[in-house]
Design a protein around this motif. Sequence first.
Motif, PDB file in Angstrom:
ATOM      1  N   VAL A   1      56.511  17.475  98.316  1.00 49.30           N
ATOM      2  CA  VAL A   1      57.800  17.845  97.734  1.00 49.30           C
ATOM      3  C   VAL A   1      57.739  19.115  96.887  1.00 49.30           C
ATOM      4  O   VAL A   1      58.775  19.720  96.613  1.00 49.30           O
ATOM      5  N   ARG A   2      56.524  19.500  96.486  1.00 49.30           N
ATOM      6  CA  ARG A   2      56.424  20.700  95.639  1.00 49.30           C
ATOM      7  C   ARG A   2      55.018  21.285  95.736  1.00 49.30           C
ATOM      8  O   ARG A   2      54.034  20.567  95.641  1.00 49.30           O
TER       9      ARG A   2
ATOM     10  N   PRO B   1      53.711  24.188  93.608  1.00 46.09           N
ATOM     11  CA  PRO B   1      54.107  25.170  92.595  1.00 46.09           C
ATOM     12  C   PRO B   1      53.327  26.473  92.599  1.00 46.09           C
ATOM     13  O   PRO B   1      53.909  27.534  92.435  1.00 46.09           O
TER      14      PRO B   1
ATOM     15  N   VAL C   1      49.375  19.944  95.001  1.00 44.09           N
ATOM     16  CA  VAL C   1      50.674  19.659  95.595  1.00 44.09           C
ATOM     17  C   VAL C   1      51.185  18.303  95.126  1.00 44.09           C
ATOM     18  O   VAL C   1      50.404  17.368  94.924  1.00 44.09           O
TER      19      VAL C   1
ATOM     20  N   GLU D   1      55.814  22.432 101.578  1.00 46.83           N
ATOM     21  CA  GLU D   1      56.895  21.517 101.236  1.00 46.83           C
ATOM     22  C   GLU D   1      57.544  21.010 102.510  1.00 46.83           C
ATOM     23  O   GLU D   1      57.802  21.775 103.437  1.00 46.83           O
TER      24      GLU D   1
END
Length: 122
Positions: free
Chosen positions: A25-26, A28, A35, A63
């Motif tokens: 989901v992410r 960054p 992750v 993602e």
Amino acid sequence: MVTQAEWERVQGELCFGQVFTGTVVRVPRPGAIGVFVDIGLSVGGFVDVVLLPRRRTEDWPVEGTVTDFEVWWVHSDHQQVRLKPSDPKYLCEDFADFVAQFRPTWPSEIGEAVRRPRPSSL
């Protein structure tokens, strides 16, 4: 963040090596952090940078990637399930060496409860 009671409940249901299909989901900062993964629990999943490919961050799952992850440990301070990718293409190139150096008991931990039961009070 969930309540302490919910966190303890989740931990009580987890075993090392338990496999979850999750969705990334992410991501960054590729190459720097790791992750974040939704594994369908009330708490988040996370794969640390040390378990992901080091030579080519473009080999990290992006993602939206749906793949299997294994419970590696739990981070109680962050109420987070730490995961390792099941698919070797998302795993660091030297995973066997990493395990031998930093977590040599890993193979024997698979299937063990993440949270040890508390001793009953008399």
